[in-house]
Each structure stands twice: as structure tokens, then as C-alpha cells.
Design a protein around this motif. Structure first.
Motif: not given
Length: 319
Positions: A40-68
Motif C-alpha cells: 500500500e505504501g508503494v501504491h500511494s508513492l506511485v500515485d503521488t508520482g503519477n499526479g506530478a506526471l499528469l501536472l507536467h503533461g498538462m503544462r507541456r500540452a498548454a504550449r502554443p504551436p511552433d515550427r516542429t
């Protein structure tokens, strides 16, 4: 990305609870020697990291279009959601299964089980609070659809990922409680390891489901039938359009749709008049349907579009 404000609130609520719960569970596992509590401790730790990854993905997805990335970076959220599913499977389910097997092969009686019960009770309270936040947000998004149908149709994985992770966490707490209690009452320490394997099965099933949904979004899912119908209706209202034959659309983000329209224009129109019509359509869609971020128009006879539509339908039926 204003539409993600609710999603971020859900993720922040899950992050705050999961980190505190993970540390508490690890302390209880070290103190009592419980395999289920360690899982259960490992489970909660993984969930914590997953939340951080989702926030990172949302921040990256918000970037405007560019040449690439001329269509934008919206699919970054889908990519990181897929990574989250893999982590739930590889780390959460994998470690839980390993711990369960080890403790079945070399069982160690749980000591001071009352500590585990207190930690599990508090964890259920905190996880339940986070689950209610995610549930409220998801219910607001799903409308009248059923739960699994709403997940299948949803183009925003951030909310339902947290909801399913929290649901798995609550089920895991129940299994951990049952395993620890059974091992204590029946004096069969192997049952604590069985509890860990039960947690692994729950996490594995959750991860497979989330990975399947993320895969569809990564490969490109169309806009809803209602959205496509509205776009076609707007196009047909323009006086220069003889007929809006059909539409091909794809989500590159929860609120970002690329649409390709097949239009049969009035025969007497000149090229400048067709260009003016397309500009009118783009302006109106931007005003009435801002989620359609890119529009491509193909002048095409109705018969040609119908052949193309049939070819797509046949390919879909073969899959």
C-alpha cells in the motif's frame, strides 16, 4: 487551457493526500512488518508520482504551436497519461506482487497490527476525500452517459485517471485490511502476502484499463458526433456552400480539435470568393466553437466524398 482548472484541482487534492499517506504507510510497514502495508505504501508513492506526471503533461500540452509542432502540443497530456498507466502496472502492481510472493514463501507474523488498522482507517478517510473531489469533477463532465461510456468518450484523461487510481486505492485498502486481519485472527501469516497479491491484481487491472484508453487518445480519436454535426451545420449555412459533404476530425488535446471539411461550393464561385467563404467559416467557428483550433477545407464533389467515406467505413469494419 482554462478548461483544465477543474482537472488540476482534482490532481492537487490527490497529490496532497497520497504523499502524506505514502509516508505514513511506509512507517507503519517498517514498524509492523506487514507485506500488505508495504504494498500500500508503494501504491500511494506511485500515485503521488503519477499526479506530478499528469501536472507536467498538462503544462507541456498548454504550449502554443511552433515550427516542429504546428498543430500544438496537446497530445503531450495523452503521452504522460499512458506513462502513468505503465507506472501503475510496472511499479504498483509489480512491487505488490513481488512482496506478496516473498511473504508467502517466507511468512513473517505481523506485529502491532493495531498500528496498521489505524493507518488504514486514516488512509481510507484521506483517499475517500480525494476520490469524492475526482468523482464530483467527473460527474460534471460525463453528463447523461454511463460511467464506462463516459470514460470511453472522454478526451480528458487527467480526471478519470485520478478517479480510477483513487478507486483502486480504496479497494486496495480494503484488501490490505482483510489480509492483515485474516492473518492475525487465523494465525496464518501467509494471508498478509495474499493481500499484497490481491492489491497487485487490482492495480494491474486498473493499469490495463487506463493504458487502453490512453492508447486510443494517442493514436487519435475523432470529435463527438454532436461536435461534428455542429461544424457541418455551420458550414452549410454559408451562402457560398452548396453542400457540406462530411468531416474528418481528430482530438490533439481535450479542448483542441483539428477538423477537415469536404465542401461542395456553388459552381459559379471564383477562387477569391471561395477563399472569402473559408475565412468566414474559420471566424465563425472560432467564435462559436473555440475547441476547433484548426480547420482545413477541401473543395470536393459529393460523389468523391461518398467514395472516400465508404472506404473508411470498410476499413473500420475490417478492424
Amino acid at each position: 487551457m482554462a478548461g483544465h482548472s477543474g482537472s488540476k484541482r482534482v490532481i492537487y487534492a490527490a497529490l496532497a493526500g497520497n504523499l502524506a499517506i505514502a509516508l505514513t504507510k511506509f512507517a507503519a510497514a517498517a514498524f509492523t512488518g506487514s507485506s500488505a502495508m508495504l504494498s500500500e505504501g508503494v501504491h500511494s508513492l506511485v500515485d503521488t508520482g503519477n499526479g506530478a506526471l499528469l501536472l507536467h503533461g498538462m503544462r507541456r500540452a498548454a504550449r502554443p504551436p511552433d515550427r516542429t509542432h504546428p498543430l500544438g502540443h496537446g497530445r503531450e497530456l495523452y503521452f504522460w497519461s499512458f506513462i502513468v498507466a505503465l507506472l501503475v502496472f510496472a511499479l504498483g502492481a509489480g512491487v505488490s506482487f513481488y512482496e506478496g510472493v516473498i511473504h508467502i514463501m517466507a511468512p513473517v507474523p505481523v506485529v502491532n497490527a493495531r498500528v496498521n488498522y489505524i493507518v488504514l482507517g486514516l488512509s481510507f478517510l484521506f483517499e475517500g476525500s480525494s476520490w469524492l473531489v475526482a468523482l464530483k469533477e467527473f460527474r460534471g463532465q460525463k453528463g447523461r452517459e454511463g460511467w464506462f461510456e463516459a470514460v470511453r468518450l472522454s478526451k480528458d484523461p487527467s480526471v478519470y485517471t485520478v478517479l480510477f487510481e483513487d478507486s483502486a486505492a480504496l479497494l486496495g485498502l480494503i484488501v490490505a485490511f482483510a489480509g492483515i486481519l485474516a492473518s492475525e485472527l487465523l494465525e496464518i501469516p501467509e494471508l498478509d502476502g495474499v493481500g499484497s497479491i490481491g492489491i497487485a491484481i487490482i492495480l494491474g487491472a486498473t493499469a490495463i484499463f487506463l493504458a487502453r484508453e490512453s492508447k486510443g487518445l494517442l493514436m487519435g480519436e475523432p470529435a463527438s458526433v454532436e461536435v461534428e454535426r455542429r461544424v457541418l451545420a455551420i458550414a452549410e449555412q454559408d451562402p457560398a456552400v452548396q453542400r457540406a459533404n462530411g468531416i474528418l476530425s481528430v482530438h490533439i488535446g481535450p479542448e483542441e480539435i483539428v477538423a477537415g471539411l469536404s465542401i461542395e461550393f456553388e459552381d459559379h464561385l471564383t477562387a477569391p470568393e471561395i477563399e472569402a467563404c473559408i475565412e468566414r467559416l474559420e471566424a465563425r467557428l472560432k467564435q462559436e466553437m473555440p475547441e476547433v483550433t484548426r480547420l482545413f477545407v477541401k473543395p470536393q464533389a459529393a460523389g468523391t466524398w461518398e467514395l472516400r467515406r465508404k472506404a473508411i467505413a470498410e476499413a473500420s469494419s475490417e478492424d
